[in-house]
Design a protein around this motif. Structure first.
Motif, PDB file in Angstrom:
ATOM      1  N   PHE A 434       0.707  -1.195  -0.137  1.00  0.00           N
ATOM      2  CA  PHE A 434       0.037   0.007   0.044  1.00  0.00           C
ATOM      3  C   PHE A 434       0.808   1.335   0.007  1.00  0.00           C
ATOM      4  N   GLU A 435       2.004   1.290   0.886  1.00  0.00           N
ATOM      5  CA  GLU A 435       2.670   2.520   0.841  1.00  0.00           C
ATOM      6  C   GLU A 435       3.561   2.817  -0.303  1.00  0.00           C
ATOM      7  N   ALA A 436       4.008   1.794  -0.933  1.00  0.00           N
ATOM      8  CA  ALA A 436       4.801   1.936  -2.105  1.00  0.00           C
ATOM      9  C   ALA A 436       3.748   2.297  -3.431  1.00  0.00           C
ATOM     10  N   SER A 437       2.540   1.762  -3.545  1.00  0.00           N
ATOM     11  CA  SER A 437       1.544   2.244  -4.479  1.00  0.00           C
ATOM     12  C   SER A 437       1.083   3.545  -4.219  1.00  0.00           C
ATOM     13  N   LEU A 438       1.010   4.030  -2.948  1.00  0.00           N
ATOM     14  CA  LEU A 438       0.333   5.396  -2.716  1.00  0.00           C
ATOM     15  C   LEU A 438       1.636   6.300  -3.122  1.00  0.00           C
ATOM     16  N   GLY A 439       2.860   5.971  -2.760  1.00  0.00           N
ATOM     17  CA  GLY A 439       4.037   7.027  -2.907  1.00  0.00           C
ATOM     18  C   GLY A 439       4.072   7.359  -4.127  1.00  0.00           C
ATOM     19  N   ALA A 440       4.035   6.320  -5.140  1.00  0.00           N
ATOM     20  CA  ALA A 440       4.223   6.326  -6.583  1.00  0.00           C
ATOM     21  C   ALA A 440       3.166   7.158  -7.106  1.00  0.00           C
ATOM     22  N   MET A 441       1.864   7.003  -6.628  1.00  0.00           N
ATOM     23  CA  MET A 441       1.147   8.051  -7.103  1.00  0.00           C
ATOM     24  C   MET A 441       1.211   9.338  -6.719  1.00  0.00           C
ATOM     25  N   LEU A 442       1.564   9.698  -5.602  1.00  0.00           N
ATOM     26  CA  LEU A 442       1.692  11.147  -5.198  1.00  0.00           C
ATOM     27  C   LEU A 442       2.852  11.555  -5.982  1.00  0.00           C
ATOM     28  N   ALA A 443       3.978  10.801  -6.239  1.00  0.00           N
ATOM     29  CA  ALA A 443       5.208  11.153  -6.711  1.00  0.00           C
ATOM     30  C   ALA A 443       4.860  11.543  -8.283  1.00  0.00           C
ATOM     31  N   SER A 444       3.823  10.932  -8.966  1.00  0.00           N
ATOM     32  CA  SER A 444       3.236  11.285 -10.296  1.00  0.00           C
ATOM     33  C   SER A 444       2.525  12.561 -10.186  1.00  0.00           C
ATOM     34  N   TRP A 445       1.882  12.677  -9.419  1.00  0.00           N
ATOM     35  CA  TRP A 445       0.984  13.867  -9.057  1.00  0.00           C
ATOM     36  C   TRP A 445       1.765  15.192  -8.862  1.00  0.00           C
ATOM     37  N   GLU A 446       2.902  15.093  -8.034  1.00  0.00           N
ATOM     38  CA  GLU A 446       4.067  16.429  -8.025  1.00  0.00           C
ATOM     39  C   GLU A 446       4.646  16.377  -9.149  1.00  0.00           C
ATOM     40  N   ALA A 448       3.356  16.214 -12.048  1.00  0.00           N
ATOM     41  CA  ALA A 448       2.257  16.813 -12.877  1.00  0.00           C
ATOM     42  C   ALA A 448       2.101  18.334 -12.617  1.00  0.00           C
ATOM     43  N   GLY A 449       2.624  18.942 -11.552  1.00  0.00           N
ATOM     44  CA  GLY A 449       2.533  20.123 -11.100  1.00  0.00           C
ATOM     45  C   GLY A 449       1.520  20.248  -9.895  1.00  0.00           C
ATOM     46  N   ILE A 450       1.356  19.215  -9.165  1.00  0.00           N
ATOM     47  CA  ILE A 450       0.399  19.449  -7.807  1.00  0.00           C
ATOM     48  C   ILE A 450       1.389  19.663  -6.778  1.00  0.00           C
ATOM     49  N   ARG A 451       1.311  20.578  -5.949  1.00  0.00           N
ATOM     50  CA  ARG A 451       1.995  20.911  -4.778  1.00  0.00           C
ATOM     51  C   ARG A 451       1.139  20.837  -3.363  1.00  0.00           C
ATOM     52  N   ASN A 452       1.926  21.077  -2.370  1.00  0.00           N
ATOM     53  CA  ASN A 452       1.401  21.002  -1.034  1.00  0.00           C
ATOM     54  C   ASN A 452       0.466  19.903  -0.754  1.00  0.00           C
ATOM     55  N   ILE A 453       0.670  18.737  -1.090  1.00  0.00           N
ATOM     56  CA  ILE A 453      -0.293  17.600  -0.869  1.00  0.00           C
ATOM     57  C   ILE A 453      -0.394  17.220   0.449  1.00  0.00           C
ATOM     58  N   ILE A 454      -1.576  17.121   1.049  1.00  0.00           N
ATOM     59  CA  ILE A 454      -1.874  16.708   2.369  1.00  0.00           C
ATOM     60  C   ILE A 454      -2.585  15.555   2.150  1.00  0.00           C
ATOM     61  N   THR A 455      -2.155  14.506   3.235  1.00  0.00           N
ATOM     62  CA  THR A 455      -2.868  13.208   3.312  1.00  0.00           C
ATOM     63  C   THR A 455      -3.285  12.760   4.530  1.00  0.00           C
ATOM     64  N   PHE A 472      -7.079  10.384   1.906  1.00  0.00           N
ATOM     65  CA  PHE A 472      -7.912  11.573   1.254  1.00  0.00           C
ATOM     66  C   PHE A 472      -6.898  12.749   1.800  1.00  0.00           C
ATOM     67  N   GLY A 473      -7.327  13.698   1.126  1.00  0.00           N
ATOM     68  CA  GLY A 473      -6.771  14.985   1.260  1.00  0.00           C
ATOM     69  C   GLY A 473      -6.827  15.938  -0.035  1.00  0.00           C
ATOM     70  N   SER A 474      -5.821  16.974   0.034  1.00  0.00           N
ATOM     71  CA  SER A 474      -5.878  17.899  -0.905  1.00  0.00           C
ATOM     72  C   SER A 474      -4.465  18.369  -1.526  1.00  0.00           C
ATOM     73  N   GLY A 475      -4.610  19.366  -2.483  1.00  0.00           N
ATOM     74  CA  GLY A 475      -3.437  19.739  -3.102  1.00  0.00           C
ATOM     75  C   GLY A 475      -3.497  20.787  -3.930  1.00  0.00           C
ATOM     76  N   SER A 484      -1.587  31.763 -10.662  1.00  0.00           N
ATOM     77  CA  SER A 484      -2.661  31.473  -9.941  1.00  0.00           C
ATOM     78  C   SER A 484      -2.743  29.880  -9.923  1.00  0.00           C
ATOM     79  N   SER A 485      -3.708  29.418  -9.133  1.00  0.00           N
ATOM     80  CA  SER A 485      -3.648  27.969  -8.715  1.00  0.00           C
ATOM     81  C   SER A 485      -4.953  27.624  -8.202  1.00  0.00           C
ATOM     82  N   ARG A 486      -5.516  26.399  -8.327  1.00  0.00           N
ATOM     83  CA  ARG A 486      -6.843  25.853  -7.702  1.00  0.00           C
ATOM     84  C   ARG A 486      -6.544  24.480  -6.925  1.00  0.00           C
ATOM     85  N   LYS A 487      -7.461  24.491  -5.897  1.00  0.00           N
ATOM     86  CA  LYS A 487      -7.371  23.298  -4.927  1.00  0.00           C
ATOM     87  C   LYS A 487      -8.127  22.058  -5.286  1.00  0.00           C
TER      88      LYS A 487
END
Length: 532
Positions: A434-446, A448-455, A472-475, A484-487
Motif C-alpha cells: 500500500f505504501e509503495a503504491s501510494l508513494g508512486a501515485m503522489l510522486a506522479s502528481w507532483e 504533474a504540477g500538484i503541490r502542497n499535497i495533504i494526506t 484522502f486530502g488535497s493539493g 494562480s492555482s486551484r485546489k
C-alpha cells in the motif's frame, strides 16, 4: 405426489379435506410446475388460499382463479399455481397455509429437481468478446430540456395573449358602447322601450335612464356639458348654440325638451308619478329630439373629418400599446419573480449551473453505470463507463507484476476523474504494498504540477464489509502560464491480499458540491473480491 390432511372443526363428525399435488417433480431451468391445492368444505365455510410469493425458493408465475365444483353435498374448491425456478439444483416447496374459517392448515412440502439446459459447445460456435465501442453522446436530455422550456414559454405566451392581447368577444352592452353616439342613443332608447320599469312602477329609474341617454348624446355629439348641468343650464347652452348658428334647432323642440327634463326632475326629486302613457310619450319625444338634433348639427368639414380619423387611429394605437405594455410587464414580472424565487430557494450557483450547465452537475444527474472492472474484480458505480488504459511501471517493480488492469474516466488534473486498478503479482505470496503504491501515485502528481499535497488516512469498509485503507486530502494545482492555482481534492481506496492489490482513485476540484455528491455515491457503491 399428494398430501392429504383430515381436520375436525365445528363438531365431532364435520371434516374438511386439504390436498396439494404437483404435475411433475423434475423440470429444466425456466420450465413451469402446476401446483394444485384442493379443499373440500361446506358451502358456508370461509376458505383462504395462499397469495403472493409464498412458494420461495420457487417463484410464482401465475395464480389462476378458484374453481368450485359440487361434490356429495359439499363443495370442492381448487386453485392452481404456475411455479418456476431459474437456478439448477434441488429445491423444497414449503408447506402452504390454507385458512378455513380462520383456522390454519398446512399442506405437505414437495422436493423439486431443476436441471441445467445442456449446451454442446463442440457444435455451438463461440465468439470473442466484443471490444468497447465509442458512441455519440446522447442528446435526449438536452432535447427534452429544450422541449419543456419551449412548452413553458408557449403556455406563458398563450396566457398573455388570451388575457391581454386577443380581441375578446363583446357583450351586448360593449357592442352598444362601441356604436357612434347617435346609433348608441337610439339603441338605448329602444332598450328602454322594452324595459319593465313602468310595469314594475319604477318611474324614477325610467326617467333617470331616459335623461342620461339624451344628456350623454348631447355631450358627445353637440359638445356641451350636459351630464353635470341642471335643466336650466342645459337649456341655456342649447339656446346659445341655436342663436350662434352652431345648432339649427326649432324653439318648439327646445321647449319640448325642457318640459321633459322638468318632468324628470319632478319624478326624481319630488316623487311625482306621471302615467305610463305620458312616460311612453316622453320617451318617443326624446327619440324625436335626438333625431332632430342629429339633423341640426352642421356637417363636419373635410379637415374636421381627417382630424377626427387621426384622433381615432391614435386612440386605437394607444390602446394597443397599452395592451403590449401590460403583457410585457406581466411577462417581466413572471421572469423576475421566478428568478428571484429560484435564487432565494436554490442559490445563485445552482440556478446559474441549471441554466448554463456545469460538467459535474451533468455527471451527477445523468444515468449512472454499475459495472465490474479488472481482476481481481472491483465493483463500482460511476457516471460514465471507464475505459481500459495501459500503464507503464518503473523497471524496479515491472518484473514482479504479472498483470495489471487499469480503467480511467477523466483526468486527475481536470474537474473530476475516477481510476480503478487491479494488479496481480507473479509471486502469489506477495503482500500488497500500500505504501509503495501510494508513494508512486503522489510522486506522479507532483511531477504533474500538484503541490502542497495533504494526506489523511482511515479505515474503509466496502459495501460487503471488506476492510481497506482510505487515503484522502488535497493539493494545489498551478494553472499553466499564470501565477494562480486551484485546489484539488482526492480520495484513494486501497484493498488487497496475498498476490494482488486493488486501487480506486477519485480526484475533483475542492469545493465543488456536485463532485462531492458524486464521490459519496461512488464510495457507497464500491465492493471488491478478497482473493485472486
Amino acid at each position: 405426489m399428494t398430501a392429504t390432511l383430515l381436520f375436525c372443526f365445528g363438531g365431532p363428525f364435520l371434516f374438511s379435506q386439504v390436498k396439494a399435488e404437483i404435475d411433475t417433480a423434475s423440470i429444466k431451468i425456466g420450465e413451469q410446475i402446476k401446483y394444485t391445492i384442493s379443499v373440500e368444505a361446506d358451502s358456508l365455510d370461509l376458505v383462504d388460499f395462499p397469495e403472493d410469493q409464498t412458494f420461495s425458493p420457487l417463484e410464482m408465475v401465475e395464480a389462476l382463479k378458484i374453481d368450485t365444483v359440487p361434490k356429495d353435498g359439499r363443495l370442492l374448491l381448487q386453485r392452481m399455481y404456475a411455479l418456476t425456478q431459474f437456478d439448477s439444483g434441488a429445491f423444497i416447496i414449503p408447506p402452504q397455509r390454507i385458512a378455513i374459517n380462520e383456522k390454519p392448515y398446512l399442506t405437505d412440502s414437495f422436493r423439486i429437481k431443476v436441471a441445467d439446459v445442456v449446451v454442446d459447445t463442440t457444435k455451438q460456435k463461440m465468439f470473442d468478446i466484443k471490444p468497447l465501442l465509442n458512441v455519440d453522446r446522447s442528446r435526449a436530455k438536452l432535447w427534452w430540456t429544450i422541449f419543456w422550456v419551449i412548452l413553458g414559454l408557449a403556455i406563458i405566451g398563450g396566457l398573455v395573449y388570451w388575457f391581454f392581447l386577443r380581441k375578446k368577444p363583446l357583450t351586448e352592452e360593449e357592442k352598444i358602447a362601441m356604436l357612434p353616439p347617435f346609433d348608441r342613443a337610439m339603441a338605448q332608447l329602444k332598450d328602454l322601450e322594452n324595459s319593465r320599469y313602468l310595469l314594475q312602477d319604477e318611474h324614477k329609474k325610467y326617467y333617470s335612464e331616459l335623461t342620461n341617454i339624451v344628456r350623454s348624446y348631447l355631450e358627445e355629439e353637440v359638445h356641451v356639458s350636459a351630464l353635470e348641468s341642471t335643466t336650466d343650464q342645459l337649456i341655456d347652452r342649447l339656446e346659445l348654440l341655436k342663436d350662434s348658428g352652431s345648432l339649427d334647432l326649432q324653439d318648439e323642440t327646445i321647449k319640448q325638451f325642457k318640459r321633459i327634463l322638468q318632468t324628470a326632475d319632478l319624478v326624481k326629486f319630488a316623487k311625482s308619478k306621471p302615467s305610463n302613457l305620458v312616460a311612453e310619450q316622453d320617451r318617443t319625444a326624446v327619440e324625436n329630439i335626438v333625431v332632430l338634433t342629429k339633423e341640426a348639427i352642421p356637417e363636419p368639414t373635410e379637415e374636421e373629418l381627417m382630424l377626427n380619423e387621426e384622433y381615432l387611429q391614435e386612440q386605437a394605437k394607444k390602446k394597443q400599446r397599452k395592451k403590449i405594455y401590460i403583457a410585457a410587464a406581466v411577462l417581466a414580472f413572471l421572469l423576475v419573480g421566478g428568478t428571484v424565487f429560484s435564487l432565494t430557494v436554490y442559490g445563485f450557483k445552482k440556478v446559474k449551473d441549471s441554466v448554463f450547465g456545469y460538467p459535474t452537475k451533468e455527471l451527477l444527474e445523468k444515468e449512472w453505470v454499475a459495472s465490474t472492472y479488472g481482476f481481481p474484480p472491483v465493483e463500482i458505480e460511476t457516471p460514465e463507463v471507464m475505459l481500459r488504459t495501459e500503464v507503464e511501471f518503473p523497471e524496479a517493480i515491472r518484473d514482479s507484476i504479472q498483470d495489471n488492469n487499469t480503467f480511467v474516466h477523466g483526468s486527475p488534473l481536470g474537474l473530476f476523474s475516477t481510476t480503478v486498478s487491479s494488479t496481480t503479482y507473479k509471486n502469489p505470496q506477495t503482500e500488497p504494498q500500500f505504501e509503495a503504491s501510494l508513494g508512486a501515485m503522489l510522486a506522479s502528481w507532483e511531477a504533474a504540477g500538484i503541490r502542497n499535497i495533504i494526506t489523511k488516512q482511515e479505515e474503509f469498509s466496502s459495501k460487503s464489509g471488506v476492510k481497506g485503507l482510505k487515503v484522502f486530502g488535497s493539493g494545489q494545482l498551478k494553472t499553466p502560464d499564470s501565477n494562480s492555482s486551484r485546489k484539488i481534492a482526492y480520495t484513494v481506496l486501497l484493498f488487497g491480499g496475498q498476490g494482488f492489490i486493488q486501487q480506486i482513485v477519485i480526484t475533483w476540484e475542492d469545493g465543488d458540491t456536485y463532485a462531492e455528491q458524486i464521490v459519496e455515491r461512488v464510495l457507497a457503491s464500491v465492493d471488491v473480491k478478497t482473493t485472486a
